[in-house]
Design a protein around this motif. Structure first.
Motif, PDB file in Angstrom:
ATOM      1  N   VAL A 115      78.154  20.958  66.784  1.00  0.00           N
ATOM      2  CA  VAL A 115      78.811  22.169  66.277  1.00  0.00           C
ATOM      3  C   VAL A 115      77.936  22.755  65.179  1.00  0.00           C
ATOM      4  N   PRO A 116      77.529  24.029  65.288  1.00  0.00           N
ATOM      5  CA  PRO A 116      76.680  24.625  64.246  1.00  0.00           C
ATOM      6  C   PRO A 116      77.456  24.896  62.977  1.00  0.00           C
ATOM      7  N   ALA A 117      76.734  25.003  61.871  1.00  0.00           N
ATOM      8  CA  ALA A 117      77.369  25.373  60.605  1.00  0.00           C
ATOM      9  C   ALA A 117      77.858  26.808  60.708  1.00  0.00           C
ATOM     10  N   THR A 118      78.980  27.109  60.084  1.00  0.00           N
ATOM     11  CA  THR A 118      79.562  28.448  60.209  1.00  0.00           C
ATOM     12  C   THR A 118      78.930  29.447  59.264  1.00  0.00           C
ATOM     13  N   ALA A 119      78.401  28.983  58.127  1.00  0.00           N
ATOM     14  CA  ALA A 119      77.841  29.901  57.129  1.00  0.00           C
ATOM     15  C   ALA A 119      76.333  29.765  57.082  1.00  0.00           C
ATOM     16  N   MET A 120      75.637  30.882  57.009  1.00  0.00           N
ATOM     17  CA  MET A 120      74.190  30.876  56.866  1.00  0.00           C
ATOM     18  C   MET A 120      73.832  30.654  55.393  1.00  0.00           C
ATOM     19  N   PRO A 121      72.592  30.240  55.115  1.00  0.00           N
ATOM     20  CA  PRO A 121      72.189  30.029  53.720  1.00  0.00           C
ATOM     21  C   PRO A 121      72.346  31.308  52.900  1.00  0.00           C
ATOM     22  N   PRO A 122      72.639  31.188  51.618  1.00  0.00           N
ATOM     23  CA  PRO A 122      72.804  32.380  50.779  1.00  0.00           C
ATOM     24  C   PRO A 122      71.482  33.108  50.584  1.00  0.00           C
ATOM     25  N   ARG A 123      71.577  34.392  50.263  1.00  0.00           N
ATOM     26  CA  ARG A 123      70.378  35.155  49.921  1.00  0.00           C
ATOM     27  C   ARG A 123      69.940  34.710  48.529  1.00  0.00           C
ATOM     28  N   ALA A 124      68.834  33.991  48.482  1.00  0.00           N
ATOM     29  CA  ALA A 124      68.522  33.278  47.257  1.00  0.00           C
ATOM     30  C   ALA A 124      67.289  33.760  46.520  1.00  0.00           C
ATOM     31  N   ALA A 125      66.411  34.515  47.147  1.00  0.00           N
ATOM     32  CA  ALA A 125      65.113  34.794  46.535  1.00  0.00           C
ATOM     33  C   ALA A 125      64.925  36.281  46.263  1.00  0.00           C
ATOM     34  N   ASP A 126      64.152  36.556  45.214  1.00  0.00           N
ATOM     35  CA  ASP A 126      63.646  37.910  45.013  1.00  0.00           C
ATOM     36  C   ASP A 126      62.351  38.012  45.810  1.00  0.00           C
ATOM     37  N   VAL A 127      62.238  39.015  46.651  1.00  0.00           N
ATOM     38  CA  VAL A 127      61.120  39.116  47.583  1.00  0.00           C
ATOM     39  C   VAL A 127      60.315  40.377  47.303  1.00  0.00           C
ATOM     40  N   ILE A 128      58.989  40.217  47.247  1.00  0.00           N
ATOM     41  CA  ILE A 128      58.068  41.347  47.139  1.00  0.00           C
ATOM     42  C   ILE A 128      57.383  41.508  48.485  1.00  0.00           C
ATOM     43  N   LEU A 129      57.488  42.681  49.074  1.00  0.00           N
ATOM     44  CA  LEU A 129      56.799  42.972  50.325  1.00  0.00           C
ATOM     45  C   LEU A 129      55.596  43.850  50.021  1.00  0.00           C
ATOM     46  N   LEU A 130      54.403  43.342  50.296  1.00  0.00           N
ATOM     47  CA  LEU A 130      53.170  44.089  50.095  1.00  0.00           C
ATOM     48  C   LEU A 130      52.926  44.925  51.344  1.00  0.00           C
ATOM     49  N   ALA A 131      52.929  46.255  51.213  1.00  0.00           N
ATOM     50  CA  ALA A 131      52.917  47.115  52.395  1.00  0.00           C
ATOM     51  C   ALA A 131      52.002  48.313  52.224  1.00  0.00           C
ATOM     52  N   LYS A 132      51.309  48.632  53.308  1.00  0.00           N
ATOM     53  CA  LYS A 132      50.517  49.854  53.393  1.00  0.00           C
ATOM     54  C   LYS A 132      51.229  50.861  54.289  1.00  0.00           C
ATOM     55  N   GLU A 133      51.032  52.122  53.986  1.00  0.00           N
ATOM     56  CA  GLU A 133      51.564  53.161  54.848  1.00  0.00           C
ATOM     57  C   GLU A 133      50.969  53.000  56.245  1.00  0.00           C
ATOM     58  N   PRO A 134      51.815  52.944  57.291  1.00  0.00           N
ATOM     59  CA  PRO A 134      51.296  52.777  58.654  1.00  0.00           C
ATOM     60  C   PRO A 134      50.720  54.085  59.199  1.00  0.00           C
ATOM     61  N   ARG A 135      49.540  54.397  58.722  1.00  0.00           N
ATOM     62  CA  ARG A 135      48.910  55.671  59.073  1.00  0.00           C
ATOM     63  C   ARG A 135      47.572  55.418  59.755  1.00  0.00           C
ATOM     64  N   SER A 136      47.286  56.220  60.764  1.00  0.00           N
ATOM     65  CA  SER A 136      46.040  56.079  61.517  1.00  0.00           C
ATOM     66  C   SER A 136      44.840  56.192  60.590  1.00  0.00           C
ATOM     67  N   GLY A 137      43.943  55.199  60.696  1.00  0.00           N
ATOM     68  CA  GLY A 137      42.742  55.188  59.879  1.00  0.00           C
ATOM     69  C   GLY A 137      42.926  54.568  58.515  1.00  0.00           C
ATOM     70  N   PHE A 138      44.165  54.220  58.154  1.00  0.00           N
ATOM     71  CA  PHE A 138      44.427  53.653  56.829  1.00  0.00           C
ATOM     72  C   PHE A 138      44.891  52.206  56.912  1.00  0.00           C
ATOM     73  N   SER A 139      45.818  51.919  57.817  1.00  0.00           N
ATOM     74  CA  SER A 139      46.360  50.565  57.931  1.00  0.00           C
ATOM     75  C   SER A 139      45.775  49.861  59.155  1.00  0.00           C
ATOM     76  N   LYS A 140      45.693  48.530  59.068  1.00  0.00           N
ATOM     77  CA  LYS A 140      45.232  47.673  60.168  1.00  0.00           C
ATOM     78  C   LYS A 140      43.892  48.143  60.734  1.00  0.00           C
ATOM     79  N   THR A 141      42.913  48.301  59.872  1.00  0.00           N
ATOM     80  CA  THR A 141      41.612  48.823  60.314  1.00  0.00           C
ATOM     81  C   THR A 141      40.877  47.838  61.214  1.00  0.00           C
ATOM     82  N   ARG A 142      41.036  46.519  60.941  1.00  0.00           N
ATOM     83  CA  ARG A 142      40.382  45.544  61.814  1.00  0.00           C
ATOM     84  C   ARG A 142      41.028  45.517  63.195  1.00  0.00           C
TER      85      ARG A 142
END
Length: 412
Positions: A184-211
């Motif tokens: 039987v699975p647990a009924t409750a998921m783990p609490p939201r516990a962390a402060d998270v920083i997402l490092l993100a680039k604008e998904p724009r042609s020629g700017f992001s994911k150049t490799r």
């Protein structure tokens, strides 16, 4: 007890021996744990106390069950090839630990864990409590052995070994998962516990994911980048008490705010990779972040529970790193600003992880590591991601759209 000495699951994270730390220390080691050579029944004691060594040597002569005459030369040959033999074991263990991280993510209603830092065993916690002897009987009947945590006084845990050949380990995990889902699975998921920083680039042609663009084209790379960003935001939110988005370029702030209006926004600013990471942490701490966990948007299949695991590890370590298979890292967390950690880092190279670990060691900080995971940086990574059971909806749709477009071109 240093029988696991050298069996570090991320390179460069080894701790000094107790012998180097304390004048009167005694260390024991053997060949069975690190190299799997238990049949030799040979180990050692290291100490500066020569009287203790002499007493141990004298006691040894009184013991029965002496090792064979061949054990010593075989052990010496193993010690001469220590690095080569250990490397093969570690490579397999690191790959299997990544499989285990994926497994835990897929079974988060049933199990949780703190990823091990060394050795070839892990403790999984049953979120629904002790499974009972019947669970282990189910496993044994199917040829899989896991050790009941009750042996160690932790009946709601199980110990599993991940030093097997990877195909055998994957098969055993599949069986383990099938039997686990009978509970039987647990009924409750783990609490939201962390402060998270997402490092993100604008998904724009020629700017992001150049490799990546070098293999699939700039427009296609931008489409995939947008999907990676969407899924990475979902991953961050899974365990985020507060979400910070460190964005680039500055002009893209309004676009990010429209996408995630309830986040706190931090400019990456100019400068090299290390400088931008340092700035992200410094501004997040200034904005009230508590033990923040930073991830990028290059790992859209990242097991989300590793964010919560990082937060737990920060209770006993200064820094947590998630090593990436390309020599960088997909996650870094810290309990307060440590700007010296980011000095002299060659961003975008396979040296990033090693350089960061050296900075951490020079600063005298403690570091925990997570299982290896992969970034999506080049076209070859797309095939790995497409087969990943943790593939999320936005990235899956972007991959499918690309396949349809390629099929249309081929038909023309």
């Amino acid at each position: 007890d240093e029988v696991y000495r050298g069996v570090d699951l991320a390179p460069g994270t080894g701790r000094p021996s107790v012998i180097d730390e304390y004048e009167d220390a005694v260390s024991i080691g053997d060949l069975s744990k690190p190299l799997g050579l238990g049949g030799l029944r040979l180990g050692w004691i290291v100490t500066r106390d020569r009287r203790l060594l002499a007493a141990c040597a004298a006691a040894l002569d009184c013991l029965s069950g002496s090792v064979s005459a061949l054990s010593a030369p075989v052990a010496l040959a193993a010690l001469r090839s220590w690095d080569e033999l250990l490397s093969a074991h570690l490579d397999r263990a690191r790959a299997n630990l990544s499989l285990l991280a994926s497994f835990v993510e897929q079974h988060r209603e049933w199990v949780d864990w703190v990823p091990p830092q060394a050795g070839y065993t892990a403790f999984l916690r049953f979120r629904g409590g002790q499974p009972g002897e019947i669970f282990y009987e189910w496993l044994r009947n199917r040829g899989v052995f896991a050790l009941d945590g009750a042996v160690y006084g932790w009946p709601d845990h199980t110990r599993i070994g991940f030093g097997l050949e990877s195909p055998r380990f994957a098969d055993a995990l599949e069986t383990f998962g099938e039997e686990l889902r009978r509970l039987v699975p647990a009924t409750a998921m783990p609490p939201r516990a962390a402060d998270v920083i997402l490092l993100a680039k604008e998904p724009r042609s020629g700017f992001s994911k150049t490799r990546l663009a070098a293999g699939v084209g700039a427009a296609r790379a931008a489409e995939l980048s947008a999907a990676f960003l969407e899924d990475s935001i979902a991953i961050a939110r899974t365990h985020a008490r507060k979400l910070f988005i460190a964005y680039a370029p500055d002009a893209a702030r309004s676009d990010f705010e429209a996408m995630v209006p309830d986040a706190t926004y931090l400019s990456q600013g100019d400068g090299d990779f290390g400088g931008r990471l340092d700035r992200a942490f410094a501004t997040a701490f200034a904005a009230g972040a508590y033990r923040p966990v930073l991830i990028g948007s290059d790992s859209p299949t990242l097991p989300a529970h590793l964010i919560a695991a990082s937060r737990r590890l920060l209770a006993t370590h200064d820094i947590v790193l998630g090593p990436a298979t390309d020599g960088g890292y997909y996650l870094i967390a810290m309990n307060k600003p440590h700007p010296q950690v980011f000095e002299g880092i060659d961003g975008g190279t396979s040296r990033v992880l090693a350089q960061t670990l050296r900075c951490i060691q020079r600063a005298g900080l403690s570091c925990a590591t997570l299982p290896y995971w992969y970034d999506v940086d080049v076209a070859a990574d797309l095939g790995v991601m497409a087969a990943d059971p943790l593939l999320r909806s936005a990235t899956a749709a972007a991959l499918a759209a690309g396949e349809r477009a390629s099929a249309g071109v081929a038909a023309l």
